[in-house]
Write a protein that holds these residues in place. Structure first.
Motif, PDB file in Angstrom:
ATOM      1  N   GLU A  60       0.889  -1.171   0.103  1.00 15.55           N
ATOM      2  CA  GLU A  60       0.143   0.056   0.128  1.00 15.55           C
ATOM      3  C   GLU A  60       0.900   1.261   0.106  1.00 15.55           C
ATOM      4  O   GLU A  60       1.758   1.436   1.009  1.00 15.55           O
ATOM      5  CB  GLU A  60      -0.904  -0.109   1.251  1.00 15.55           C
ATOM      6  CG  GLU A  60      -2.037  -1.053   1.290  1.00 15.55           C
ATOM      7  CD  GLU A  60      -2.792  -0.936   2.536  1.00 15.55           C
ATOM      8  OE1 GLU A  60      -3.936  -2.026   2.461  1.00 15.55           O
ATOM      9  OE2 GLU A  60      -2.338  -0.419   3.652  1.00 15.55           O
ATOM     10  N   GLU A  80       1.287   5.720  -0.492  1.00 22.52           N
ATOM     11  CA  GLU A  80       0.705   6.761  -0.560  1.00 22.52           C
ATOM     12  C   GLU A  80       1.541   7.915  -1.173  1.00 22.52           C
ATOM     13  O   GLU A  80       2.716   7.899  -0.769  1.00 22.52           O
ATOM     14  CB  GLU A  80       0.408   7.271   0.675  1.00 22.52           C
ATOM     15  CG  GLU A  80      -0.867   6.659   1.379  1.00 22.52           C
ATOM     16  CD  GLU A  80      -1.213   7.441   3.054  1.00 22.52           C
ATOM     17  OE1 GLU A  80      -1.308   6.390   3.900  1.00 22.52           O
ATOM     18  OE2 GLU A  80      -1.394   8.837   3.148  1.00 22.52           O
ATOM     19  N   ILE A  97      11.044  -1.090  -8.903  1.00 24.57           N
ATOM     20  CA  ILE A  97      11.631  -1.298  -7.647  1.00 24.57           C
ATOM     21  C   ILE A  97      10.935  -2.347  -6.950  1.00 24.57           C
ATOM     22  O   ILE A  97      11.491  -3.264  -6.272  1.00 24.57           O
ATOM     23  CB  ILE A  97      11.399  -0.126  -6.635  1.00 24.57           C
ATOM     24  CG1 ILE A  97      12.304   1.025  -7.508  1.00 24.57           C
ATOM     25  CG2 ILE A  97      11.793  -0.300  -5.457  1.00 24.57           C
ATOM     26  CD1 ILE A  97      12.247   2.410  -6.685  1.00 24.57           C
ATOM     27  N   ILE A 115      11.408   0.161   1.663  1.00 27.06           N
ATOM     28  CA  ILE A 115      10.965   0.691   0.294  1.00 27.06           C
ATOM     29  C   ILE A 115      10.828   1.940   0.034  1.00 27.06           C
ATOM     30  O   ILE A 115      11.297   2.493  -0.784  1.00 27.06           O
ATOM     31  CB  ILE A 115       9.792  -0.455   0.096  1.00 27.06           C
ATOM     32  CG1 ILE A 115      10.213  -1.767  -0.136  1.00 27.06           C
ATOM     33  CG2 ILE A 115       9.291   0.422  -1.218  1.00 27.06           C
ATOM     34  CD1 ILE A 115       9.034  -2.690  -0.082  1.00 27.06           C
ATOM     35  N   VAL A 126      14.091   3.839  -0.119  1.00 23.75           N
ATOM     36  CA  VAL A 126      14.951   3.611  -1.441  1.00 23.75           C
ATOM     37  C   VAL A 126      14.191   4.293  -2.659  1.00 23.75           C
ATOM     38  O   VAL A 126      14.748   4.843  -3.339  1.00 23.75           O
ATOM     39  CB  VAL A 126      14.931   1.941  -1.846  1.00 23.75           C
ATOM     40  CG1 VAL A 126      14.971   1.672  -3.264  1.00 23.75           C
ATOM     41  CG2 VAL A 126      15.733   1.166  -0.924  1.00 23.75           C
ATOM     42  N   ALA A 127      12.643   4.074  -2.525  1.00 27.63           N
ATOM     43  CA  ALA A 127      11.908   5.020  -3.458  1.00 27.63           C
ATOM     44  C   ALA A 127      12.088   6.341  -3.327  1.00 27.63           C
ATOM     45  O   ALA A 127      12.271   7.199  -4.601  1.00 27.63           O
ATOM     46  CB  ALA A 127      10.227   4.391  -3.193  1.00 27.63           C
ATOM     47  N   PHE A 187      13.425   8.509  -6.833  1.00 28.72           N
ATOM     48  CA  PHE A 187      12.533   9.346  -7.491  1.00 28.72           C
ATOM     49  C   PHE A 187      12.887  10.678  -7.013  1.00 28.72           C
ATOM     50  O   PHE A 187      12.076  11.666  -7.644  1.00 28.72           O
ATOM     51  CB  PHE A 187      11.070   8.903  -7.417  1.00 28.72           C
ATOM     52  CG  PHE A 187      10.566   7.571  -7.975  1.00 28.72           C
ATOM     53  CD1 PHE A 187      10.445   7.431  -9.386  1.00 28.72           C
ATOM     54  CD2 PHE A 187      10.290   6.688  -7.193  1.00 28.72           C
ATOM     55  CE1 PHE A 187      10.290   6.242  -9.781  1.00 28.72           C
ATOM     56  CE2 PHE A 187      10.019   5.490  -7.757  1.00 28.72           C
ATOM     57  CZ  PHE A 187       9.815   5.098  -9.150  1.00 28.72           C
ATOM     58  N   VAL A 231      11.177  12.111  -4.361  1.00 28.84           N
ATOM     59  CA  VAL A 231      10.093  12.772  -3.925  1.00 28.84           C
ATOM     60  C   VAL A 231       9.846  12.141  -2.610  1.00 28.84           C
ATOM     61  O   VAL A 231      10.528  11.201  -2.388  1.00 28.84           O
ATOM     62  CB  VAL A 231       8.934  12.473  -4.897  1.00 28.84           C
ATOM     63  CG1 VAL A 231       9.152  13.013  -6.263  1.00 28.84           C
ATOM     64  CG2 VAL A 231       8.734  10.945  -4.914  1.00 28.84           C
ATOM     65  N   ILE A 232       8.809  12.682  -1.925  1.00 27.52           N
ATOM     66  CA  ILE A 232       8.494  12.232  -0.570  1.00 27.52           C
ATOM     67  C   ILE A 232       7.485  11.527  -0.834  1.00 27.52           C
ATOM     68  O   ILE A 232       6.112  11.478  -1.422  1.00 27.52           O
ATOM     69  CB  ILE A 232       8.371  13.370   0.485  1.00 27.52           C
ATOM     70  CG1 ILE A 232       9.566  14.287   0.707  1.00 27.52           C
ATOM     71  CG2 ILE A 232       8.056  12.870   1.688  1.00 27.52           C
ATOM     72  CD1 ILE A 232      10.577  13.530   1.152  1.00 27.52           C
ATOM     73  N   PHE A 233       7.305  10.150  -0.084  1.00 22.38           N
ATOM     74  CA  PHE A 233       6.104   9.341  -0.327  1.00 22.38           C
ATOM     75  C   PHE A 233       5.373   9.629   1.149  1.00 22.38           C
ATOM     76  O   PHE A 233       5.944   9.670   2.341  1.00 22.38           O
ATOM     77  CB  PHE A 233       6.459   7.735  -0.524  1.00 22.38           C
ATOM     78  CG  PHE A 233       6.738   7.564  -1.689  1.00 22.38           C
ATOM     79  CD1 PHE A 233       5.692   6.754  -2.611  1.00 22.38           C
ATOM     80  CD2 PHE A 233       7.848   7.739  -2.256  1.00 22.38           C
ATOM     81  CE1 PHE A 233       6.087   6.482  -3.916  1.00 22.38           C
ATOM     82  CE2 PHE A 233       8.163   7.415  -3.641  1.00 22.38           C
ATOM     83  CZ  PHE A 233       7.148   6.747  -4.462  1.00 22.38           C
ATOM     84  N   GLY A 234       4.191   9.187   1.271  1.00 25.00           N
ATOM     85  CA  GLY A 234       3.475   8.738   2.693  1.00 25.00           C
ATOM     86  C   GLY A 234       3.857   7.697   3.135  1.00 25.00           C
ATOM     87  O   GLY A 234       5.052   6.852   2.547  1.00 25.00           O
ATOM     88  N   GLU A 235       3.077   7.083   3.688  1.00 25.64           N
ATOM     89  CA  GLU A 235       3.390   5.516   4.247  1.00 25.64           C
ATOM     90  C   GLU A 235       3.509   4.484   3.130  1.00 25.64           C
ATOM     91  O   GLU A 235       2.614   4.769   2.371  1.00 25.64           O
ATOM     92  CB  GLU A 235       2.340   5.076   5.246  1.00 25.64           C
ATOM     93  CG  GLU A 235       2.913   4.135   6.084  1.00 25.64           C
ATOM     94  CD  GLU A 235       1.699   3.866   7.259  1.00 25.64           C
ATOM     95  OE1 GLU A 235       2.205   3.471   8.393  1.00 25.64           O
ATOM     96  OE2 GLU A 235       0.652   3.922   7.012  1.00 25.64           O
ATOM     97  N   ILE A 236       4.437   3.463   3.173  1.00 25.38           N
ATOM     98  CA  ILE A 236       4.324   2.563   2.279  1.00 25.38           C
ATOM     99  C   ILE A 236       4.215   1.196   3.237  1.00 25.38           C
ATOM    100  O   ILE A 236       5.166   1.126   4.197  1.00 25.38           O
ATOM    101  CB  ILE A 236       5.578   2.269   1.443  1.00 25.38           C
ATOM    102  CG1 ILE A 236       5.816   3.635   0.446  1.00 25.38           C
ATOM    103  CG2 ILE A 236       5.446   1.026   0.403  1.00 25.38           C
ATOM    104  CD1 ILE A 236       6.845   3.496  -0.943  1.00 25.38           C
TER     105      ILE A 236
END
Lengths: 80, 80
Positions: free
Chosen positions: A43, A45, A62, B21, B24-25, B29, B31-36
């Motif tokens: 999941e 976000e 990835i 993850i 790494v992501a 990229f 960019v900042i992700f929310g929760e993974i």
């Protein structure tokens, strides 16, 4: 944007983890299962104007190995 | 009967794989992700008069750890 990414072995690719679970489950329940396939579930976000493109690349580059795995992305556009 | 079983960490339980993850992501990229959050995905086939009950037990006893994980079962009743 929220998205769910599912990664699973391509059809025809051996799935040792799935096969191991099948054997354990058959012994445990005393019944015969059909195929059991195992995969990965994520999941994610991200708020970004290019979010769909980034999620697509995250899944393909990835989180999965395109030679042996397929991926599927389910987008949830609600901003909850 | 076919069913899909998804197992994921309970809310509030640390998810080291998901966090790894995310890092790494974010580096990849820029960019900042929310929760993974990461979890497991299974596809199961079984023909049995008690199939739903067996799948429920497979999910709760073999595929997940109820202390730290939640599971979800999606049944597909079509016999394809």
């Amino acid at each position: 944007m929220k998205a769910t990414i599912i990664v699973k072995p391509k059809k025809g690719v051996l799935d040792p983890q799935g096969n191991a679970i099948k054997k354990v489950a058959e012994n445990y329940f005393g019944v015969i299962f059909g195929e059991i396939r195992s995969g990965k579930y994520f999941e994610v976000e991200i708020e970004h104007e290019n979010a769909k493109n980034i999620i697509e690349q995250l899944a393909s580059k990835i989180l999965s190995n395109e030679i042996i795995e397929d991926y599927e992305i389910i987008y949830e556009s609600r901003n909850s």
